[in-house]
Design a protein around this motif. Structure first.
Motif, PDB file in Angstrom:
ATOM      1  N   PRO A  47       7.958  -0.435  -1.726  1.00  0.00           N
ATOM      2  CA  PRO A  47       6.861  -0.500  -2.691  1.00  0.00           C
ATOM      3  C   PRO A  47       6.188  -1.864  -2.612  1.00  0.00           C
ATOM      4  CG  PRO A  47       8.981  -0.682  -3.828  1.00  0.00           C
ATOM      5  CD  PRO A  47       9.281  -0.463  -2.366  1.00  0.00           C
ATOM      6  N   PRO A  48       5.039  -2.033  -3.257  1.00  0.00           N
ATOM      7  CA  PRO A  48       4.312  -3.318  -3.169  1.00  0.00           C
ATOM      8  C   PRO A  48       4.977  -4.460  -3.934  1.00  0.00           C
ATOM      9  CG  PRO A  48       3.084  -1.707  -4.500  1.00  0.00           C
ATOM     10  CD  PRO A  48       4.279  -0.993  -3.979  1.00  0.00           C
ATOM     11  N   ILE A  49       6.129  -4.188  -4.524  1.00  0.00           N
ATOM     12  CA  ILE A  49       6.784  -5.133  -5.444  1.00  0.00           C
ATOM     13  C   ILE A  49       8.079  -5.645  -4.814  1.00  0.00           C
ATOM     14  CG2 ILE A  49       7.722  -5.357  -7.780  1.00  0.00           C
ATOM     15  CD1 ILE A  49       4.865  -4.366  -7.820  1.00  0.00           C
ATOM     16  N   PHE A 133       2.642  -2.456   1.115  1.00  0.00           N
ATOM     17  CA  PHE A 133       1.505  -3.271   0.686  1.00  0.00           C
ATOM     18  C   PHE A 133       1.954  -4.690   0.375  1.00  0.00           C
ATOM     19  CE2 PHE A 133      -0.840   0.638  -0.015  1.00  0.00           C
ATOM     20  CZ  PHE A 133      -2.150   0.245   0.241  1.00  0.00           C
TER      21      PHE A 133
ATOM     22  N   LEU B  14      13.585  -0.111  -8.806  1.00  0.00           N
ATOM     23  CA  LEU B  14      12.801  -0.436  -7.602  1.00  0.00           C
ATOM     24  C   LEU B  14      13.604  -0.077  -6.343  1.00  0.00           C
ATOM     25  CD1 LEU B  14      10.011  -1.887  -7.168  1.00  0.00           C
ATOM     26  CD2 LEU B  14      11.312  -3.950  -6.680  1.00  0.00           C
ATOM     27  N   TYR B  15      13.014   0.699  -5.457  1.00  0.00           N
ATOM     28  CA  TYR B  15      13.725   1.203  -4.289  1.00  0.00           C
ATOM     29  C   TYR B  15      12.859   1.142  -3.040  1.00  0.00           C
ATOM     30  CZ  TYR B  15      16.508   3.351  -7.978  1.00  0.00           C
ATOM     31  OH  TYR B  15      17.274   3.552  -9.096  1.00  0.00           O
ATOM     32  N   GLY B  16      13.499   0.894  -1.889  1.00  0.00           N
ATOM     33  CA  GLY B  16      12.891   1.193  -0.609  1.00  0.00           C
ATOM     34  C   GLY B  16      13.369   2.564  -0.172  1.00  0.00           C
ATOM     35  N   TRP B  17      12.736   3.132   0.857  1.00  0.00           N
ATOM     36  CA  TRP B  17      13.137   4.466   1.280  1.00  0.00           C
ATOM     37  C   TRP B  17      13.031   4.586   2.792  1.00  0.00           C
ATOM     38  CZ3 TRP B  17       8.861   2.944  -1.296  1.00  0.00           C
ATOM     39  CH2 TRP B  17       7.625   3.205  -0.723  1.00  0.00           C
ATOM     40  N   PRO B  48      -2.677  -1.040  -4.707  1.00  0.00           N
ATOM     41  CA  PRO B  48      -1.900  -1.034  -5.958  1.00  0.00           C
ATOM     42  C   PRO B  48      -2.474  -1.928  -7.057  1.00  0.00           C
ATOM     43  CG  PRO B  48      -0.706  -2.160  -4.182  1.00  0.00           C
ATOM     44  CD  PRO B  48      -1.936  -1.609  -3.567  1.00  0.00           C
ATOM     45  N   PHE B 133      -0.443   3.391  -5.464  1.00  0.00           N
ATOM     46  CA  PHE B 133       0.751   2.932  -6.177  1.00  0.00           C
ATOM     47  C   PHE B 133       0.376   2.469  -7.579  1.00  0.00           C
ATOM     48  CE2 PHE B 133       2.905   2.715  -2.115  1.00  0.00           C
ATOM     49  CZ  PHE B 133       4.224   2.983  -2.465  1.00  0.00           C
ATOM     50  N   PHE B 135       2.039   0.815 -11.431  1.00  0.00           N
ATOM     51  CA  PHE B 135       3.110  -0.023 -11.963  1.00  0.00           C
ATOM     52  C   PHE B 135       3.255   0.245 -13.448  1.00  0.00           C
ATOM     53  CE2 PHE B 135       4.543  -3.882 -14.118  1.00  0.00           C
ATOM     54  CZ  PHE B 135       5.614  -4.310 -13.339  1.00  0.00           C
ATOM     55  N   SER B 148       7.527   1.001  -9.808  1.00  0.00           N
ATOM     56  CA  SER B 148       6.401   1.103  -8.870  1.00  0.00           C
ATOM     57  C   SER B 148       6.489   2.480  -8.203  1.00  0.00           C
ATOM     58  CB  SER B 148       6.527  -0.011  -7.830  1.00  0.00           C
ATOM     59  OG  SER B 148       5.492   0.052  -6.892  1.00  0.00           O
TER      60      SER B 148
END
Lengths: 286, 286
Positions: A47-49, A133, B14-17, B48, B133, B135, B148
């Motif tokens: 994610p952009p965060i 992003f 908050l996660y990556g995938w 975003p 995206f 928030f 996010s």
């Protein structure tokens, strides 16, 4: 770009885009996957965060304080809310009405990667295909200088030899890829925009030691860096406690492609109508 | 999800995938395009980030102050930089070392759409397919409650009849689409999370007047809203000075799909291995 309905401008350095440009981003995403396929990278999207804890650890604040975006939120009661609302309505500066959260905007994608290997000893090099992003606080009307943009990074973490080999591979491969897209490509020694007077010294060192190169292409009359190749030495290995097999801090290197700048350069080179782009470019993208 | 390597956790909410989940997002993006195709929407994608000027105009601060994210940046000199660096290094609260920028995080995608039609008189209804995206500052370990996330919205702006028809269409169509994806679907009258005591009254009114519905599906044992259908009446028409053909403030309505929640619900329903998902679901997505 705006004249051809490819972009809608929402603020300085900030744009929405339409279906045609989205198809270019999808095509670039696919073509870059194919380009990195032989390294069999771990694919990760973010994610952009970025968690603030990772950001604070990363030493980004020391080097690039002028560029990061910190996320603030309102954390008050109904009285504080009335004061905030009034400040917003009356066009006052309401900076002090919010507090820092546990989140910042990602300044680059690879900052999300290193912590995943933190505190480990690697059994050989790790290669990650990461994308997301990014945010840089440098609002500008300069072509391709966006506040919010997508970065695609191929990162390797391993021994000094692994990192040096990755740098060398992409030093050749990134410009070759961009030439196949019909772009007029130049590779330049480069440095990061380190802050302040100490920063100038750091930038000179980086340039002299050949730790950063940029692939520059024209957007109209403007030369713009659309990719960069970076050798970090043990910078991130040390910060995030990643060790290579011999127990020493791991080295890392990455190549990053700016999808918006690349797309803008393609439109500048081949015209606003993607259906009319050269067959060999279309074949690479779609 | 994490056990199956679909997600990597980077912070609370908050996660990556990985590649498999990215393919689900691409599939959902495509299936939703097909679903809205007959309305021939204008396709717009957004970063975003939302311009602060748009955010301040939108009255979001009045209704949902607890959820927004404002972007702060460091705008000081080398002395101020030293103070900032020291505060970060010593784990102090550095909220006051940055100032508000011209940017906030997008709380929903349609806030980027309305200004594009601001100050105009519409010649008939406009329909936009928007995505990006978003928030919300509500860090949580609750399944599907992310800080996010990607929102896909189909928005219509036009006469009161246009907006009402759009609401009615998607009130039927959104749950039908989700049922075809093999999800156990329930539609509920809903309200937005308005802030404070006045907010509770607003939420009750919204619910009584049938201005918001949510499509709820299970993620494991947890019922989660994966889509919402919203009638805004003339709220955004009035704020952004959009008028329908008769000169009155335009009405608007939108349906929004949360891509992450949808993907998580699909994994919960059909298992972590997308190759084994039912053929009819796979055919809709890929």
């Amino acid at each position: 770009m705006r004249d051809h309905g490819l972009l809608v401008n929402t603020a300085t350095g900030l744009y929405g885009w339409g279906a045609q440009l989205e198809a270019v981003y999808e095509g670039l995403t696919r073509a870059l996957s194919a380009e990195a396929e032989d390294a069999r990278p771990v694919v990760l999207r973010f994610p952009p965060i970025l968690p603030r804890a990772v950001f604070e650890k990363s030493e980004y604040v020391a080097s690039f304080p002028q560029l990061f975006g910190a996320i603030h939120a309102f954390q008050g009661d109904e009285c504080a809310h009335e004061i905030l609302e009034r400040a917003v309505a009356e066009g006052e500066d309401w900076s002090d009405r919010t507090r820092l959260t546990d989140f910042v905007l990602a300044p680059a994608v690879c900052y999300s990667v290193y912590p995943l290997y933190g505190g480990t000893v690697l059994d050989g090099g790790k290669t990650v295909d990461a994308s997301g992003f990014c945010f840089r606080h440098e609002p500008s009307t300069e072509p391709g200088r966006l506040v919010s943009f997508r970065l695609r990074e191929f990162v390797t973490i391993g021994s000094p030899a692994d990192a040096a080999a990755w740098f060398g591979t992409w030093y050749e491969r990134a410009p070759a890829f961009l030439r196949r897209l019909g772009l007029d490509v130049r590779v330049e020694a480069a440095s990061d925009p380190f802050f302040g007077t100490t920063g100038q010294v750091m930038a000179e060192n980086q340039r002299e030691e050949g730790m950063k190169a940029e692939v520059v292409v024209p957007i109209g009359d403007h030369p713009v860096a659309v990719a960069s190749i970076n050798c970090h030495r043990d910078h991130f290995g040390r910060i995030f406690d990643i060790r290579s097999a011999d127990g020493e801090p791991a080295h890392s290197a990455c190549v990053g492609f700016g999808l918006e700048r690349l797309a803008f350069a393609l439109v500048a080179a081949h015209g606003p109508d993607t259906v009319r782009w050269p067959d060999e470019v279309r074949a690479l993208l779609w």
